[in-house]
Design a protein around this motif. Structure first.
Motif, mmCIF file in Angstrom:
data_model
loop_
_atom_site.group_PDB
_atom_site.id
_atom_site.type_symbol
_atom_site.label_atom_id
_atom_site.label_comp_id
_atom_site.label_asym_id
_atom_site.label_seq_id
_atom_site.Cartn_x
_atom_site.Cartn_y
_atom_site.Cartn_z
ATOM 1 N N LYS A 6 0.203 10.887 16.300
ATOM 2 C CA LYS A 6 -0.862 10.933 17.326
ATOM 3 C C LYS A 6 -1.749 9.706 17.278
ATOM 4 O O LYS A 6 -2.282 9.272 18.281
ATOM 5 C CB LYS A 6 -1.693 12.200 17.145
ATOM 6 C CG LYS A 6 -1.030 13.410 17.738
ATOM 7 C CD LYS A 6 -2.072 14.358 18.348
ATOM 8 C CE LYS A 6 -1.405 15.496 19.106
ATOM 9 N NZ LYS A 6 -1.497 16.762 18.400
ATOM 10 N N GLY A 7 -1.911 9.147 16.118
ATOM 11 C CA GLY A 7 -2.718 7.935 15.975
ATOM 12 C C GLY A 7 -2.187 7.138 14.804
ATOM 13 O O GLY A 7 -1.237 7.565 14.145
ATOM 14 N N GLY A 8 -2.755 5.974 14.579
ATOM 15 C CA GLY A 8 -2.366 5.183 13.415
ATOM 16 C C GLY A 8 -1.191 4.258 13.659
ATOM 17 O O GLY A 8 -0.767 4.046 14.792
ATOM 18 N N GLN A 67 0.821 -1.218 0.000
ATOM 19 C CA GLN A 67 0.000 0.000 0.000
ATOM 20 C C GLN A 67 0.854 1.268 0.000
ATOM 21 O O GLN A 67 0.363 2.355 -0.262
ATOM 22 C CB GLN A 67 -0.938 0.016 1.223
ATOM 23 C CG GLN A 67 -1.957 -1.112 1.253
ATOM 24 C CD GLN A 67 -2.880 -1.086 0.052
ATOM 25 O OE1 GLN A 67 -3.403 -0.045 -0.316
ATOM 26 N NE2 GLN A 67 -3.068 -2.232 -0.588
ATOM 27 N N SER A 68 2.146 1.111 0.342
ATOM 28 C CA SER A 68 3.070 2.248 0.287
ATOM 29 C C SER A 68 3.923 2.206 -0.966
ATOM 30 O O SER A 68 4.897 2.950 -1.090
ATOM 31 C CB SER A 68 3.993 2.235 1.523
ATOM 32 O OG SER A 68 3.254 2.458 2.698
ATOM 33 N N GLY A 69 3.590 1.288 -1.891
ATOM 34 C CA GLY A 69 4.331 1.189 -3.148
ATOM 35 C C GLY A 69 5.631 0.416 -3.023
ATOM 36 O O GLY A 69 6.564 0.622 -3.796
ATOM 37 N N LEU A 101 -2.284 1.540 8.166
ATOM 38 C CA LEU A 101 -1.252 1.696 7.134
ATOM 39 C C LEU A 101 -0.434 2.962 7.370
ATOM 40 O O LEU A 101 -0.810 3.807 8.191
ATOM 41 C CB LEU A 101 -1.930 1.793 5.759
ATOM 42 C CG LEU A 101 -2.776 0.594 5.344
ATOM 43 C CD1 LEU A 101 -3.665 0.956 4.155
ATOM 44 C CD2 LEU A 101 -1.907 -0.616 5.021
ATOM 45 N N PHE A 102 0.644 3.100 6.617
ATOM 46 C CA PHE A 102 1.393 4.348 6.632
ATOM 47 C C PHE A 102 0.584 5.405 5.883
ATOM 48 O O PHE A 102 -0.140 5.090 4.932
ATOM 49 C CB PHE A 102 2.745 4.166 5.935
ATOM 50 C CG PHE A 102 3.689 3.260 6.686
ATOM 51 C CD1 PHE A 102 4.330 3.702 7.836
ATOM 52 C CD2 PHE A 102 3.920 1.965 6.252
ATOM 53 C CE1 PHE A 102 5.182 2.869 8.539
ATOM 54 C CE2 PHE A 102 4.778 1.123 6.944
ATOM 55 C CZ PHE A 102 5.408 1.576 8.086
ATOM 56 N N SER A 103 0.718 6.647 6.332
ATOM 57 C CA SER A 103 0.041 7.739 5.625
ATOM 58 C C SER A 103 0.741 7.943 4.276
ATOM 59 O O SER A 103 1.838 7.432 4.036
ATOM 60 C CB SER A 103 0.120 9.031 6.445
ATOM 61 O OG SER A 103 1.464 9.501 6.463
ATOM 62 N N ARG A 104 0.105 8.723 3.438
ATOM 63 C CA ARG A 104 0.683 8.997 2.109
ATOM 64 C C ARG A 104 2.059 9.669 2.259
ATOM 65 O O ARG A 104 3.009 9.333 1.565
ATOM 66 C CB ARG A 104 -0.274 9.927 1.350
ATOM 67 C CG ARG A 104 0.101 10.125 -0.090
ATOM 68 C CD ARG A 104 -0.923 10.994 -0.748
ATOM 69 N NE ARG A 104 -2.175 10.287 -0.900
ATOM 70 C CZ ARG A 104 -2.880 10.260 -2.015
ATOM 71 N NH1 ARG A 104 -2.446 10.909 -3.072
ATOM 72 N NH2 ARG A 104 -4.000 9.608 -2.097
ATOM 73 N N GLU A 105 2.135 10.626 3.183
ATOM 74 C CA GLU A 105 3.397 11.347 3.388
ATOM 75 C C GLU A 105 4.472 10.419 3.965
ATOM 76 O O GLU A 105 5.636 10.454 3.543
ATOM 77 C CB GLU A 105 3.157 12.556 4.317
ATOM 78 C CG GLU A 105 4.382 13.354 4.686
ATOM 79 C CD GLU A 105 5.160 13.897 3.476
ATOM 80 O OE1 GLU A 105 4.562 14.040 2.389
ATOM 81 O OE2 GLU A 105 6.376 14.141 3.624
ATOM 82 N N GLN A 106 4.072 9.576 4.933
ATOM 83 C CA GLN A 106 5.037 8.613 5.493
ATOM 84 C C GLN A 106 5.529 7.670 4.392
ATOM 85 O O GLN A 106 6.721 7.369 4.301
ATOM 86 C CB GLN A 106 4.388 7.803 6.630
ATOM 87 C CG GLN A 106 4.194 8.597 7.908
ATOM 88 C CD GLN A 106 3.248 7.913 8.896
ATOM 89 O OE1 GLN A 106 2.518 6.992 8.554
ATOM 90 N NE2 GLN A 106 3.271 8.389 10.129
#
Ligand SMILES: [Zn+2]
Length: 200
Positions: free
Chosen positions: A154-156, A47-49, A176-181
């Protein structure tokens, strides 16, 4: 339309960047649990490529027993692959809440260590499969390494404590990791911004 979407996803999957992980199992993890863990881990990073490439390493190898405590936050010298060590139990004196830890700036040796007794106890307490929790714990620690940070969100996935919300997202594949992460993780893997990146 469905076919086009499928083809598009296949094309994306084909472009996934490799994330090399050397898996040093010093704890004799059950084979089925290990397989499920790697499947879940692969899905998270997909999901993070990123395409997780796990190689099994001998836990007696020198690298598997080397832990470099580096204070120097030298991002360009930090290793860009993962050397993961699974330990059967946490050492005496390790805080009860610690399931695993990482060394984001280590230029060599193990950069992710996981304590299976702690993960198993947490999985039992949360009534979740061991492999599900283990995969997310490993992903979190790899996150520290490739985000080059000991900080938490803070969350996730990258929060310091997971509550019922995070645990409920795990089985549906949504923690999942955020788009920025994800973007930062991919940049670390390519050594973007480091002059001698190609030689490493
Ligand atoms: Zn953490």
């Amino acid at each position: 339309m469905k076919q086009i979407i499928t083809l598009f996803l296949a094309a994306l999957a084909g472009q996934a960047q490799p994330l090399p992980i050397t898996w040093y199992d010093g704890a004799g993890l059950d084979r089925g649990v290990a397989d499920h863990t790697i499947q879940t881990l692969s899905r998270i990073f997909q999901q993070s490529g990123l395409d997780v490439q796990v190689r099994s390493g001998d836990p007696h190898e020198q690298e598997a027993n080397l832990v470099l405590y580096t204070e120097r936050r030298d991002v360009c010298r930090a290793r860009r692959d993962i050397a993961l060590r699974l330990r059967a139990s946490a050492p005496d004196g390790m805080r009860g809440a610690v399931l695993a830890y990482s060394h984001p700036f280590a230029p060599g040796g193990v950069n992710v260590t996981v304590f299976l007794d702690r993960v198993e106890a947490a999985a039992l307490q949360q009534r979740r499969p061991m492999s599900l929790l283990l995969a997310h714990v490993i992903a979190h620690e790899i996150g520290h390494v490739l985000l080059r940070s000991t900080e938490h969100s803070k969350g996730g996935l990258m929060s310091s404590h997971w509550n019922e919300h995070e645990f409920s997202l795990m089985p549906i594949g949504a923690l999942l990791f955020s788009r920025e992460q994800s973007r930062q993780i991919r940049r670390s893997l390519t050594g973007e911004g480091c002059r001698d990146a190609k030689n490493r």
